[in-house]
Write an enzyme that holds these catalytic residues in place. Structure first.
Site, PDB file in Angstrom:
ATOM      1  N   TYR A  13       0.735  -1.124  -0.133  1.00 26.21           N
ATOM      2  CA  TYR A  13       0.003  -0.031   0.005  1.00 26.21           C
ATOM      3  C   TYR A  13       0.873   1.303  -0.011  1.00 26.21           C
ATOM      4  O   TYR A  13       0.277   2.436  -0.151  1.00 26.21           O
ATOM      5  CB  TYR A  13      -0.916   0.024   1.191  1.00 26.21           C
ATOM      6  N   VAL A  91      -5.512   4.977   2.222  1.00 29.73           N
ATOM      7  CA  VAL A  91      -4.317   5.592   1.597  1.00 29.73           C
ATOM      8  C   VAL A  91      -4.688   5.233  -0.015  1.00 29.73           C
ATOM      9  O   VAL A  91      -4.120   6.036  -0.733  1.00 29.73           O
ATOM     10  CB  VAL A  91      -3.205   4.793   1.962  1.00 29.73           C
ATOM     11  N   ASP A  92      -5.437   4.562  -0.284  1.00 31.58           N
ATOM     12  CA  ASP A  92      -5.717   4.453  -1.807  1.00 31.58           C
ATOM     13  C   ASP A  92      -6.909   5.156  -2.284  1.00 31.58           C
ATOM     14  O   ASP A  92      -7.949   4.972  -2.911  1.00 31.58           O
ATOM     15  CB  ASP A  92      -6.363   2.973  -2.255  1.00 31.58           C
ATOM     16  N   THR A 121     -24.686  -3.620   4.542  1.00 32.42           N
ATOM     17  CA  THR A 121     -24.416  -4.883   4.919  1.00 32.42           C
ATOM     18  C   THR A 121     -23.782  -5.031   6.264  1.00 32.42           C
ATOM     19  O   THR A 121     -22.506  -5.121   6.410  1.00 32.42           O
ATOM     20  CB  THR A 121     -23.421  -5.643   3.831  1.00 32.42           C
ATOM     21  N   GLU A 179     -15.221  -1.708   9.406  1.00 26.95           N
ATOM     22  CA  GLU A 179     -16.172  -0.812   8.868  1.00 26.95           C
ATOM     23  C   GLU A 179     -17.612  -1.571   9.672  1.00 26.95           C
ATOM     24  O   GLU A 179     -18.337  -0.673   9.997  1.00 26.95           O
ATOM     25  CB  GLU A 179     -16.433  -1.156   7.464  1.00 26.95           C
TER      26      GLU A 179
HETATM   27  N1  UDP Z   1      -3.861  -1.230   4.654  1.00 23.62           N
HETATM   28  C1  UDP Z   1      -2.424  -1.223   4.533  1.00 23.62           C
HETATM   29  N2  UDP Z   1      -1.803  -2.564   4.323  1.00 23.62           N
HETATM   30  C2  UDP Z   1      -2.239  -3.467   4.044  1.00 23.62           C
HETATM   31  C3  UDP Z   1      -3.795  -3.531   4.318  1.00 23.62           C
HETATM   32  C4  UDP Z   1      -4.371  -2.391   4.365  1.00 23.62           C
HETATM   33  O1  UDP Z   1      -1.715  -0.069   4.588  1.00 23.62           O
HETATM   34  O2  UDP Z   1      -1.644  -4.532   3.738  1.00 23.62           O
HETATM   35  C5  UDP Z   1      -4.427   0.013   4.861  1.00 23.62           C
HETATM   36  C6  UDP Z   1      -4.409   0.884   3.942  1.00 23.62           C
HETATM   37  O3  UDP Z   1      -4.627   2.328   4.257  1.00 23.62           O
HETATM   38  C7  UDP Z   1      -5.739   0.514   3.141  1.00 23.62           C
HETATM   39  C8  UDP Z   1      -6.693   0.391   4.339  1.00 23.62           C
HETATM   40  O4  UDP Z   1      -5.958  -0.220   4.935  1.00 23.62           O
HETATM   41  O5  UDP Z   1      -6.437   1.970   2.134  1.00 23.62           O
HETATM   42  C9  UDP Z   1      -7.876  -0.454   4.123  1.00 23.62           C
HETATM   43  O6  UDP Z   1      -7.715  -1.415   3.202  1.00 23.62           O
HETATM   44  P1  UDP Z   1      -8.085  -1.729   1.783  1.00 23.62           P
HETATM   45  O7  UDP Z   1      -8.174  -0.501   1.052  1.00 23.62           O
HETATM   46  O8  UDP Z   1      -7.635  -2.830   1.225  1.00 23.62           O
HETATM   47  O9  UDP Z   1      -9.874  -2.144   2.282  1.00 23.62           O
HETATM   48  P2  UDP Z   1     -10.968  -1.915   1.446  1.00 23.62           P
HETATM   49  O10 UDP Z   1     -11.373  -0.434   1.539  1.00 23.62           O
HETATM   50  O11 UDP Z   1     -10.676  -2.407  -0.086  1.00 23.62           O
HETATM   51  O12 UDP Z   1     -12.013  -2.846   2.027  1.00 23.62           O
END
Ligand code: UDP
Length: 225
Positions: A13, A91-92, A121, A179
């Site tokens: 990430y 972060v994404d 959900t 969440e």
């Molecule tokens: N994250 C990280 N390393 C990891 C997995 C998750 O730093 O190996 C952090 C990162 O900030 C990411 C957040 O946890 O944006 C949430 O994970 P992700 O975006 O994969 O979850 P989603 O929103 O897709 O369920």
């Protein structure tokens, strides 16, 4: 105001971190004193003209880095409580429009772009502390962006972290991890400000909102491996 923007970026990430921070430099709360709190297991070298605090965390396999976020924040209570407000973003994500004083409130939640004004959900296992009963009214919030006054945010972080610890002792991981617990928390402690899905706008989605913070399309299977 002193505002902390919390972000976790471990392992793969890290690739999202600089573009996220650069977008926050451009769009996030321009008229306030911002500190980026970056939680990472790697050596982080980020360009920004704002305050940056790098906090070391251990990387743990999926889903811990998302599930454990509130424990991570709770463990930094002392430093984070010096801020007036705290906001968290995955972060994404990328800011793509001004985000300012409209987000400042005690407890701030963001409508989920896939379920705005809908039930979504939630966890339904009565053994989980994230459980929402069928007869409870709710709308579904996204874990990707939330915040509030530092006092309220850290109160939420402590409560969710404890609840997740208890679930773990019972071998339970709620359906949507942190969440699910956040959604339970916001039923018991209703948000004082609800942001539209503009603040967690899924890239490529066709929803009737103007994007301000976009969640980037990503390959979850690859990132979580
Ligand atoms: N994250 C990280 N390393 C990891 C997995 C998750 O730093 O190996 C952090 C990162 O900030 C990411 C957040 O946890 O944006 C949430 O994970 P992700 O975006 O994969 O979850 P989603 O929103 O897709 O369920």
């Amino acid at each position: 105001m002193k505002i902390g923007l919390l972000v976790i970026a471990t392992n793969k990430y890290l690739q999202f971190l600089q573009p996220f921070i650069s977008s926050a430099d451009e769009w996030f709360c321009k008229n306030h004193e911002i500190t980026y709190f970056i939680f990472s297991n790697e050596k982080v070298n980020i360009k920004s003209n704002r305050n940056i605090k790098i906090k070391k965390v251990e990387h743990k396999p999926w889903p811990w880095m998302t599930l454990g976020r509130y424990k991570i924040f709770h463990e930094s209570f002392e430093e984070l409580s010096k801020m007036d407000y705290l906001y968290y973003s995955d972060v994404d994500m990328r800011f793509c429009d001004f985000v300012g004083d409209e987000i400042l409130s005690q407890r701030v939640a963001t409508q989920h772009p896939g379920y705005f004004e809908r039930r979504g959900t939630p966890e339904t296992n009565p053994l989980s502390l994230a459980c929402v009963r069928y007869d409870e009214k709710m709308q579904y919030f996204a874990g990707g962006f939330n915040g509030g006054s530092s006092e309220e945010y850290l109160k939420m972080a402590k409560c969710i972290s404890n609840n997740i610890d208890i679930d773990m002792l019972n071998n339970i991981i709620a359906i949507w991890h942190d969440e699910s617990h956040m959604n339970r928390y916001f039923i018991d402690n209703p948000p004082t400000k609800i942001l539209s899905p503009s603040y967690c706008y899924g890239e490529g989605m066709k929803i009737p909102f103007r994007p301000k913070l976009i969640s980037i399309d990503k390959n979850n299977a690859e990132l979580h491996s």
